[in-house]
Scaffold this motif. Sequence first.
Motif, PDB file in Angstrom:
ATOM      1  N   GLN A 110       0.822  -1.206   0.000  1.00 38.72           N
ATOM      2  CA  GLN A 110       0.000   0.000   0.000  1.00 38.72           C
ATOM      3  C   GLN A 110       0.855   1.255   0.000  1.00 38.72           C
ATOM      4  O   GLN A 110       0.594   2.196  -0.731  1.00 38.72           O
ATOM      5  CB  GLN A 110      -0.929   0.016   1.210  1.00 38.72           C
ATOM      6  CG  GLN A 110      -2.042  -0.998   1.139  1.00 38.72           C
ATOM      7  CD  GLN A 110      -2.861  -0.984   2.404  1.00 38.72           C
ATOM      8  OE1 GLN A 110      -2.343  -1.162   3.496  1.00 38.72           O
ATOM      9  NE2 GLN A 110      -4.151  -0.764   2.259  1.00 38.72           N
TER      10      GLN A 110
ATOM     11  N   THR B 171       0.798   3.282  -3.743  1.00 41.80           N
ATOM     12  CA  THR B 171      -0.354   4.182  -3.802  1.00 41.80           C
ATOM     13  C   THR B 171       0.004   5.551  -3.242  1.00 41.80           C
ATOM     14  O   THR B 171       1.084   5.768  -2.714  1.00 41.80           O
ATOM     15  CB  THR B 171      -1.540   3.635  -2.975  1.00 41.80           C
ATOM     16  OG1 THR B 171      -1.195   3.698  -1.586  1.00 41.80           O
ATOM     17  CG2 THR B 171      -1.895   2.228  -3.348  1.00 41.80           C
ATOM     18  N   GLU B 172      -0.948   6.431  -3.328  1.00 41.57           N
ATOM     19  CA  GLU B 172      -0.795   7.767  -2.767  1.00 41.57           C
ATOM     20  C   GLU B 172      -1.312   7.837  -1.334  1.00 41.57           C
ATOM     21  O   GLU B 172      -1.463   8.902  -0.778  1.00 41.57           O
ATOM     22  CB  GLU B 172      -1.534   8.781  -3.640  1.00 41.57           C
ATOM     23  CG  GLU B 172      -0.894   8.974  -4.993  1.00 41.57           C
ATOM     24  CD  GLU B 172       0.553   9.425  -4.892  1.00 41.57           C
ATOM     25  OE1 GLU B 172       0.851  10.352  -4.108  1.00 41.57           O
ATOM     26  OE2 GLU B 172       1.389   8.839  -5.605  1.00 41.57           O
TER      27      GLU B 172
ATOM     28  N   ASP C 250      -4.268   7.415  -0.126  1.00 37.81           N
ATOM     29  CA  ASP C 250      -5.558   8.083   0.021  1.00 37.81           C
ATOM     30  C   ASP C 250      -6.488   7.374   0.991  1.00 37.81           C
ATOM     31  O   ASP C 250      -7.408   7.980   1.525  1.00 37.81           O
ATOM     32  CB  ASP C 250      -6.252   8.220  -1.336  1.00 37.81           C
ATOM     33  CG  ASP C 250      -5.508   9.169  -2.261  1.00 37.81           C
ATOM     34  OD1 ASP C 250      -4.808  10.068  -1.739  1.00 37.81           O
ATOM     35  OD2 ASP C 250      -5.626   9.011  -3.486  1.00 37.81           O
ATOM     36  N   GLN C 251      -6.272   6.084   1.225  1.00 36.08           N
ATOM     37  CA  GLN C 251      -7.146   5.339   2.122  1.00 36.08           C
ATOM     38  C   GLN C 251      -6.826   5.590   3.597  1.00 36.08           C
ATOM     39  O   GLN C 251      -7.554   5.167   4.471  1.00 36.08           O
ATOM     40  CB  GLN C 251      -7.107   3.835   1.815  1.00 36.08           C
ATOM     41  CG  GLN C 251      -5.806   3.151   2.179  1.00 36.08           C
ATOM     42  CD  GLN C 251      -4.727   3.225   1.111  1.00 36.08           C
ATOM     43  OE1 GLN C 251      -4.713   4.123   0.269  1.00 36.08           O
ATOM     44  NE2 GLN C 251      -3.801   2.293   1.130  1.00 36.08           N
TER      45      GLN C 251
ATOM     46  N   LYS D 202      -4.887  11.797   6.780  1.00 38.48           N
ATOM     47  CA  LYS D 202      -3.721  12.583   6.364  1.00 38.48           C
ATOM     48  C   LYS D 202      -3.673  13.874   7.171  1.00 38.48           C
ATOM     49  O   LYS D 202      -4.661  14.594   7.265  1.00 38.48           O
ATOM     50  CB  LYS D 202      -3.836  12.884   4.878  1.00 38.48           C
ATOM     51  CG  LYS D 202      -2.657  13.588   4.285  1.00 38.48           C
ATOM     52  CD  LYS D 202      -2.860  13.706   2.785  1.00 38.48           C
ATOM     53  CE  LYS D 202      -1.709  14.387   2.116  1.00 38.48           C
ATOM     54  NZ  LYS D 202      -1.920  14.497   0.666  1.00 38.48           N
TER      55      LYS D 202
ATOM     56  N   THR E 175       4.060  15.495   6.144  1.00 43.20           N
ATOM     57  CA  THR E 175       2.810  14.755   6.057  1.00 43.20           C
ATOM     58  C   THR E 175       2.878  13.509   6.917  1.00 43.20           C
ATOM     59  O   THR E 175       3.786  12.686   6.769  1.00 43.20           O
ATOM     60  CB  THR E 175       2.519  14.335   4.595  1.00 43.20           C
ATOM     61  OG1 THR E 175       2.473  15.501   3.785  1.00 43.20           O
ATOM     62  CG2 THR E 175       1.206  13.595   4.496  1.00 43.20           C
TER      63      THR E 175
ATOM     64  N   HIS F 144       0.465  10.182   8.171  1.00 41.29           N
ATOM     65  CA  HIS F 144      -0.721   9.422   7.823  1.00 41.29           C
ATOM     66  C   HIS F 144      -1.180   8.666   9.064  1.00 41.29           C
ATOM     67  O   HIS F 144      -0.389   8.386   9.962  1.00 41.29           O
ATOM     68  CB  HIS F 144      -0.432   8.444   6.685  1.00 41.29           C
ATOM     69  CG  HIS F 144      -0.077   9.140   5.421  1.00 41.29           C
ATOM     70  ND1 HIS F 144      -1.025   9.684   4.587  1.00 41.29           N
ATOM     71  CD2 HIS F 144       1.114   9.414   4.859  1.00 41.29           C
ATOM     72  CE1 HIS F 144      -0.432  10.243   3.565  1.00 41.29           C
ATOM     73  NE2 HIS F 144       0.867  10.106   3.698  1.00 41.29           N
TER      74      HIS F 144
END
Length: 122
Positions: A37, A41-42, A44-45, A48, A55, A57
């Motif tokens: 993941q 991916t970025e 997004d799930q 943030k 940043t 998460h």
Amino acid sequence: MKPFQIIFNPTSAAELARMPKELQLKILGEFRGLPQQVMNTELDQFGKLEQGGRTLHRFRVGDYRVYFERHELGLVVHRILNRHTLKDFLFRSGLKAGEDETLQDNPRFWEMIEAAKVSAQK
């Protein structure tokens, strides 16, 4: 696939160590799918939080919130907090917005994250 490391800073490692063994195993088990993941991916799930170009998460494991950021070797886990602890933090801070937005805009949250770096350097 290149090597992927999940790095627990001293604060998050201590938070994990204080938990019952069953809970530790549950939280660590949630990291199984993270390499794919995080690398593909970025994110997004995940929740943030951003401040000053940084940043973090967040993902949930039951009643816990795991705060991490990407690292060249994989990811660094900064904090593992009980959601009730976060609710207390938000209540004491007098904030009444969404969890991620509230934490992102609160300098006390970022101070708590940075405190782990300071204690690790001593």
